[in-house]
Design an enzyme around this catalytic site. Structure first.
Site, PDB file in Angstrom:
ATOM      1  N   ARG A  37      44.385  16.247 -47.041  1.00  0.00           N
ATOM      2  CA  ARG A  37      43.880  17.618 -46.846  1.00  0.00           C
ATOM      3  C   ARG A  37      44.764  18.432 -45.902  1.00  0.00           C
ATOM      4  O   ARG A  37      44.885  19.651 -46.040  1.00  0.00           O
ATOM      5  CB  ARG A  37      42.441  17.563 -46.316  1.00  0.00           C
ATOM      6  CG  ARG A  37      41.745  18.941 -46.216  1.00  0.00           C
ATOM      7  CD  ARG A  37      40.288  18.782 -45.813  1.00  0.00           C
ATOM      8  NE  ARG A  37      39.559  20.065 -45.829  1.00  0.00           N
ATOM      9  CZ  ARG A  37      39.164  20.718 -44.740  1.00  0.00           C
ATOM     10  NH1 ARG A  37      39.417  20.234 -43.543  1.00  0.00           N
ATOM     11  NH2 ARG A  37      38.506  21.864 -44.848  1.00  0.00           N
ATOM     12  N   ILE A  63      39.707  27.298 -46.832  1.00  0.00           N
ATOM     13  CA  ILE A  63      39.609  25.983 -47.489  1.00  0.00           C
ATOM     14  C   ILE A  63      38.212  25.485 -47.121  1.00  0.00           C
ATOM     15  O   ILE A  63      37.829  25.474 -45.947  1.00  0.00           O
ATOM     16  CB  ILE A  63      40.733  25.022 -47.038  1.00  0.00           C
ATOM     17  CG1 ILE A  63      40.606  23.652 -47.735  1.00  0.00           C
ATOM     18  CG2 ILE A  63      40.813  24.849 -45.533  1.00  0.00           C
ATOM     19  CD1 ILE A  63      41.814  22.729 -47.546  1.00  0.00           C
ATOM     20  N   SER A  64      37.420  25.155 -48.130  1.00  0.00           N
ATOM     21  CA  SER A  64      36.006  24.829 -47.900  1.00  0.00           C
ATOM     22  C   SER A  64      35.846  23.599 -47.007  1.00  0.00           C
ATOM     23  O   SER A  64      36.703  22.717 -46.954  1.00  0.00           O
ATOM     24  CB  SER A  64      35.297  24.560 -49.236  1.00  0.00           C
ATOM     25  OG  SER A  64      35.094  25.762 -49.926  1.00  0.00           O
ATOM     26  N   GLN A  65      34.700  23.566 -46.347  1.00  0.00           N
ATOM     27  CA  GLN A  65      34.300  22.393 -45.565  1.00  0.00           C
ATOM     28  C   GLN A  65      34.290  21.167 -46.494  1.00  0.00           C
ATOM     29  O   GLN A  65      33.777  21.248 -47.616  1.00  0.00           O
ATOM     30  CB  GLN A  65      32.900  22.667 -45.026  1.00  0.00           C
ATOM     31  CG  GLN A  65      32.295  21.571 -44.197  1.00  0.00           C
ATOM     32  CD  GLN A  65      30.869  21.903 -43.792  1.00  0.00           C
ATOM     33  OE1 GLN A  65      30.372  22.994 -44.072  1.00  0.00           O
ATOM     34  NE2 GLN A  65      30.210  20.969 -43.152  1.00  0.00           N
ATOM     35  N   PRO A  66      34.840  20.022 -46.043  1.00  0.00           N
ATOM     36  CA  PRO A  66      34.841  18.827 -46.897  1.00  0.00           C
ATOM     37  C   PRO A  66      33.460  18.453 -47.445  1.00  0.00           C
ATOM     38  O   PRO A  66      33.336  18.059 -48.602  1.00  0.00           O
ATOM     39  CB  PRO A  66      35.397  17.731 -45.977  1.00  0.00           C
ATOM     40  CG  PRO A  66      36.296  18.476 -45.051  1.00  0.00           C
ATOM     41  CD  PRO A  66      35.616  19.797 -44.805  1.00  0.00           C
TER      42      PRO A  66
END
EC number: 2.1.1.77
Length: 213
Positions: A37, A63-66
């Site tokens: 990531r 970038i979205s939260q995992p």
């Protein structure tokens, strides 16, 4: 583009965090445990790459939260070879997760800057979508329909009818619906005219943009 033992160790910790938060799909966890990531983020944020948080990327996007990536992917129930449409390629991280899981992926991005960057970047990591398209996610991709699954990675003020229409019978649309706060919503197509709807709590996304280019 290095992926060190330190990064790999941080990913293991991230996977453990996601398990504690309720992610159970082994294939999703495996994909997140494998994908670097930190390479999807601006160098200034690399130290934060494996914290379970969203971070800014180019073109005022994130970038979205995992956890969000994992939860949406889990709800989509991706099987190897499934034909998936992603609305909002962004950094390419969600796309990489889907490709790692064996999806045949079509992905649309409407921010030209991100589109150009991600189109060059994903293949460098060995991730090749079937098609990466610069266009309007609200209209989907009719000429490649129907899809086994459609995933929307931005907040939609309403559910675009073309996306529902482009699902196979048995297929799923996973979409965060709402203005400021979104409700993660899953539509499963039961027949030509019938859809089953389920809701899975509140999330926050950047808005799904209409095509202004």
């Amino acid at each position: 583009m290095k992926d060190t033992f330190t990064h790999q160790g941080m990913r293991k910790k991230l996977v453990e965090t996601l398990k504690k938060k309720g992610i159970v799909d082994k294939n999703v966890l495996q994909a997140i445990g494998k994908i670097p990531r930190h390479l999807f983020m601006d160098s200034g944020f690399v130290d934060h790459a494996y914290v379970d948080k969203a971070f800014p990327i180019a073109a005022d996007q994130t970038i979205s939260q995992p956890y969000t990536v994992a939860r949406q992917t889990e709800l989509l129930e991706v099987k190897k070879g499934d034909k998936i449409l992603e609305i909002g390629t962004g950094s390419g991280y969600q796309a990489a997760v889907l490709l790692e899981m064996g999806a045949t992926l079509f992905t649309i991005e409407r921010q030209n800057e991100l589109f150009k960057k991600t189109k060059l970047f994903l293949p460098k990591l060995g991730y090749k979508p079937k098609r990466l398209i610069f266009g309007d996610g609200y209209i989907g991709l009719e000429k490649e329909a129907p899809f086994d699954g459609i995933i929307v990675t931005a907040g939609a003020p309403f559910v675009p009818n073309p996306l529902l229409a482009q699902l196979k019978i048995g297929g799923k649309l996973v979409i965060p619906v709402g203005e400021n706060v979104q409700i993660m919503t899953v539509f499963k197509r039961k027949s030509d005219t019938e859809f089953e709807k389920e809701e899975y709590g509140e999330f926050r996304f950047v808005p799904l943009l209409e095509d202004k280019n």
